[in-house]
Design a protein around this motif. Structure first.
Motif, PDB file in Angstrom:
ATOM      1  N   SER A 199      30.237   7.106 -10.069  1.00  0.00           N
ATOM      2  CA  SER A 199      30.894   7.831  -8.977  1.00  0.00           C
ATOM      3  C   SER A 199      32.191   8.492  -9.445  1.00  0.00           C
ATOM      4  O   SER A 199      32.473   9.641  -9.088  1.00  0.00           O
ATOM      5  N   THR A 200      32.998   7.796 -10.230  1.00  0.00           N
ATOM      6  CA  THR A 200      34.232   8.388 -10.727  1.00  0.00           C
ATOM      7  C   THR A 200      33.927   9.513 -11.706  1.00  0.00           C
ATOM      8  O   THR A 200      34.579  10.555 -11.686  1.00  0.00           O
ATOM      9  N   SER A 238      31.339  11.456 -11.590  1.00  0.00           N
ATOM     10  CA  SER A 238      30.916  12.588 -10.759  1.00  0.00           C
ATOM     11  C   SER A 238      32.103  13.257 -10.090  1.00  0.00           C
ATOM     12  O   SER A 238      32.225  14.487 -10.094  1.00  0.00           O
ATOM     13  N   TYR A 239      32.984  12.461  -9.521  1.00  0.00           N
ATOM     14  CA  TYR A 239      34.165  12.993  -8.849  1.00  0.00           C
ATOM     15  C   TYR A 239      35.053  13.771  -9.823  1.00  0.00           C
ATOM     16  O   TYR A 239      35.498  14.885  -9.519  1.00  0.00           O
ATOM     17  N   GLU A 240      35.331  13.188 -10.978  1.00  0.00           N
ATOM     18  CA  GLU A 240      36.211  13.849 -11.942  1.00  0.00           C
ATOM     19  C   GLU A 240      35.584  15.128 -12.481  1.00  0.00           C
ATOM     20  O   GLU A 240      36.285  16.119 -12.701  1.00  0.00           O
ATOM     21  N   ARG A 280      35.918  17.692  -9.725  1.00  0.00           N
ATOM     22  CA  ARG A 280      37.322  18.106  -9.648  1.00  0.00           C
ATOM     23  C   ARG A 280      37.669  19.092 -10.761  1.00  0.00           C
ATOM     24  O   ARG A 280      38.341  20.099 -10.529  1.00  0.00           O
TER      25      ARG A 280
END
Length: 124
Positions: A79-80, A82-84, A87
């Motif tokens: 998840s991190t 994917s988020y990063e 972003r």
């Protein structure tokens, strides 16, 4: 009792992820998410090693729950990642976003295969 093994592994993996991420990222003056990249590759290496051990009969189901599900599950983070990556792309750093995707897949698979091969060489 299985849930307790997963819980104990996660209790180690989650703070280890946080501390590793912060330590690695503080050493790099870059937009690239080196901390998340590091914990994910290390998680792949450990899981590959554990898989090789399990295949060779050197890791019990309890160890697989403790280390594989608990520790690696809390240490690595899709998840991190994917988020990063999202972003980076939204902020116009598309090269870094693409490098994060390609590098994470290649390094993660390479680490998993390396861990498995290492375990097979030792316990196989």
């Amino acid at each position: 009792m299985n849930w307790l093994l997963v819980l104990v592994g996660a209790m180690v993996g989650a703070p280890l992820r946080y501390l590793t991420d912060r330590t690695v990222q503080s050493r790099h003056d870059s937009l690239f998410p080196w901390g998340t990249f590091t914990v994910n590759v290390v998680g792949c290496l450990v899981l590959g090693l554990l898989t090789g051990m399990a295949t060779a009969g050197a890791a019990s189901s309890d160890v697989q729950l403790l280390v594989g599900t608990g520790l690696c599950g809390a240490l690595s983070t899709y998840s991190t990642f994917s988020y990063e990556t999202l972003r980076l792309a939204e902020d116009g750093a598309r090269f870094y976003a693409a490098a994060n995707i390609a590098g994470s897949v290649v390094a993660g698979l390479g680490a998993a295969f390396t861990g498995t091969a290492l375990a097979q060489a030792i316990w196989g």
